[in-house]
Design an enzyme around this catalytic site. Sequence first.
Site, PDB file in Angstrom:
ATOM      1  N   CYS A 156       0.788  -1.028  -0.487  1.00 35.71           N
ATOM      2  CA  CYS A 156       0.131  -0.048   0.357  1.00 35.71           C
ATOM      3  C   CYS A 156       0.756   0.955   0.182  1.00 35.71           C
ATOM      4  CB  CYS A 156      -1.329   0.234   1.224  1.00 35.71           C
ATOM      5  SG  CYS A 156      -2.084  -0.854   0.996  1.00 35.71           S
TER       6      CYS A 156
HETATM    7  N1  COA Z   1     -21.043  -8.288   7.686  1.00 35.15           N
HETATM    8  C1  COA Z   1     -20.786  -8.563   9.015  1.00 35.15           C
HETATM    9  N2  COA Z   1     -20.555  -9.371   9.503  1.00 35.15           N
HETATM   10  C2  COA Z   1     -19.028  -8.752   9.924  1.00 35.15           C
HETATM   11  C3  COA Z   1     -19.004  -8.474   8.506  1.00 35.15           C
HETATM   12  C4  COA Z   1     -18.809  -8.528   6.980  1.00 35.15           C
HETATM   13  N3  COA Z   1     -18.853  -8.349   5.857  1.00 35.15           N
HETATM   14  N4  COA Z   1     -16.659  -9.190   8.434  1.00 35.15           N
HETATM   15  C5  COA Z   1     -17.343  -9.460   9.793  1.00 35.15           C
HETATM   16  N5  COA Z   1     -17.854  -9.100  10.518  1.00 35.15           N
HETATM   17  C6  COA Z   1     -17.780  -9.164  11.479  1.00 35.15           C
HETATM   18  C7  COA Z   1     -17.432 -10.435  12.213  1.00 35.15           C
HETATM   19  O1  COA Z   1     -16.972 -12.263  12.189  1.00 35.15           O
HETATM   20  C8  COA Z   1     -17.264  -9.688  13.912  1.00 35.15           C
HETATM   21  O2  COA Z   1     -18.378 -11.026  14.724  1.00 35.15           O
HETATM   22  P1  COA Z   1     -17.768 -10.849  16.039  1.00 35.15           P
HETATM   23  O3  COA Z   1     -17.772  -9.661  17.159  1.00 35.15           O
HETATM   24  O4  COA Z   1     -19.481 -12.196  16.135  1.00 35.15           O
HETATM   25  O5  COA Z   1     -16.706 -11.710  16.031  1.00 35.15           O
HETATM   26  C9  COA Z   1     -17.809  -8.575  13.557  1.00 35.15           C
HETATM   27  O6  COA Z   1     -18.749  -8.048  12.622  1.00 35.15           O
HETATM   28  C10 COA Z   1     -16.735  -7.132  14.164  1.00 35.15           C
HETATM   29  O7  COA Z   1     -15.596  -7.881  12.457  1.00 35.15           O
HETATM   30  P2  COA Z   1     -13.932  -7.530  12.720  1.00 35.15           P
HETATM   31  O8  COA Z   1     -13.486  -7.942  11.873  1.00 35.15           O
HETATM   32  O9  COA Z   1     -13.337  -7.221  14.479  1.00 35.15           O
HETATM   33  O10 COA Z   1     -14.832  -5.945  12.404  1.00 35.15           O
HETATM   34  P3  COA Z   1     -13.695  -4.202  12.476  1.00 35.15           P
HETATM   35  O11 COA Z   1     -14.508  -2.879  12.761  1.00 35.15           O
HETATM   36  O12 COA Z   1     -12.294  -4.629  13.429  1.00 35.15           O
HETATM   37  O13 COA Z   1     -14.284  -3.736  11.049  1.00 35.15           O
HETATM   38  C11 COA Z   1     -12.425  -3.858   9.700  1.00 35.15           C
HETATM   39  C12 COA Z   1     -13.102  -4.814  10.189  1.00 35.15           C
HETATM   40  C13 COA Z   1     -11.505  -4.933   8.424  1.00 35.15           C
HETATM   41  C14 COA Z   1     -13.257  -3.063   8.126  1.00 35.15           C
HETATM   42  C15 COA Z   1     -11.600  -2.820  10.083  1.00 35.15           C
HETATM   43  O14 COA Z   1     -10.222  -4.140  10.702  1.00 35.15           O
HETATM   44  C16 COA Z   1      -9.522  -2.698   9.130  1.00 35.15           C
HETATM   45  O15 COA Z   1     -10.261  -1.372   8.407  1.00 35.15           O
HETATM   46  N6  COA Z   1      -8.565  -2.540   9.951  1.00 35.15           N
HETATM   47  C17 COA Z   1      -7.583  -2.015   8.818  1.00 35.15           C
HETATM   48  C18 COA Z   1      -7.579  -1.881   7.731  1.00 35.15           C
HETATM   49  C19 COA Z   1      -6.483  -2.276   6.690  1.00 35.15           C
HETATM   50  O16 COA Z   1      -6.122  -0.889   6.932  1.00 35.15           O
HETATM   51  N7  COA Z   1      -5.834  -2.343   6.161  1.00 35.15           N
HETATM   52  C20 COA Z   1      -4.520  -2.295   5.149  1.00 35.15           C
HETATM   53  C21 COA Z   1      -4.968  -2.762   4.247  1.00 35.15           C
HETATM   54  S1  COA Z   1      -4.295  -2.150   3.128  1.00 35.15           S
END
Ligand code: COA
Length: 374
Positions: A156
């Site tokens: 990235c």
């Molecule tokens: N739809 C519904 N629920 C979902 C889902 C979806 N598509 N994806 C995950 N969930 C659920 C999970 O299973 C979890 O359930 P649980 O609490 O029962 O375990 C809950 O929603 C929360 O999931 P989580 O992964 O902890 O969400 P989050 O708030 O951390 O958001 C991201 C996820 C990926 C958006 C976030 O972590 C993020 O942006 N991280 C940094 C990303 C980044 O910068 N990456 C760099 C890549 S270049």
Amino acid sequence: MYKTAITGTGVFTPSQVITNAELVEAFNAYADKTNTENAEAITAGEVEPLQHSSVDFIFKASGIEQRFVMDKSGILDPDVMHPQLRQRSDDEPGIMTEMAVDAANKALAQAGKTAADVDAVICAASNLERAYPAVAIEVQKALGIQGFAFDMNVACSSATFGIQAAADMVRSGSIRSALVVNPEICSGHLEWRDRDCHFIFGDVATATLIEREENATGPHFEILSTRCATDFSNNIRNNNGFLRRSRPDGVEDRRDMQFMQNGRKVFKEVLPMVSQHISEHMTDIGVANTDLKRLWLHQANKTMNDFIGKKVLGRTPDDGEQPNILQDYANTSSAGSIIAFSQNSDDLHEGDLGLICSFGAGYSVGSVIVQRHS
Ligand code: COA
């Protein structure tokens, strides 16, 4: 030593769009189909059923509303779940070259320059469509540029690392100018069958022309300073690579051959790293946060950008001070901060200061402090 400047930028946006609603509908159909196929194993407790995805979750967790892609039909087909791109012959331009050339021509036009004014091409992207010859050299040939070209990959952060490499060469005098292109086909390495991440990425290509400032013929951004940093982490990882067939089960359909991340850990670890990197970079070159007119951040997650913006400026950014494009493009890896810069910088005035920053896998972070001249 020469002063350096960004004199032009360009964005290639694919024509196909996938909204969150379309994406979730396709994913849920895939999940239902897979659960039906695995019904016995699920009942026996041997396999976990796939959960539905949700439009509300995607928007709340990321701020993303849609993404542009090179092929939506394969991604939205529950029997395929990945883009399907035409196999091109070795004698026609590759798809990454085609995207990069479109963006590069826009950057050249904005700068009022032609291929004859360019001495180097750097293709800086998260994934490259082949091992060799370099995509950058194909782009160089397609544009009719003399000199040299090479590929580089810092995930990235590829775009800002590419800008630093180009700016250093221009500053030292070894070249007059360089085009940095970032063709990102993120749909090719995203696991569309995993609801935790299936909404994250989109496709795009960006280009940035870096020249000696004395050669700028119009409004431009002087590059005051660049800074890159890396710190190894497994929290964003993709194990696909040229040794794949040499490993047991290497050519199987394995989850680790696509993008994987531990999103929560990324959040927790990357936010302080990036905030500190930007603050130290600004302090070291004597730029106070009150001097900064605009922040063009990596476009992965809205909450993340809100946090960094507040930390860097010491207050909640005003409207437009820290523009996001992720609602329209999703995360486009290294290209995100360049799209934000390209689409939200024309209104700055003589002397205004801004900062481009990308960050992500590696971990890696790159920042570029620029000053508008009109
Ligand atoms: N739809 C519904 N629920 C979902 C889902 C979806 N598509 N994806 C995950 N969930 C659920 C999970 O299973 C979890 O359930 P649980 O609490 O029962 O375990 C809950 O929603 C929360 O999931 P989580 O992964 O902890 O969400 P989050 O708030 O951390 O958001 C991201 C996820 C990926 C958006 C976030 O972590 C993020 O942006 N991280 C940094 C990303 C980044 O910068 N990456 C760099 C890549 S270049």
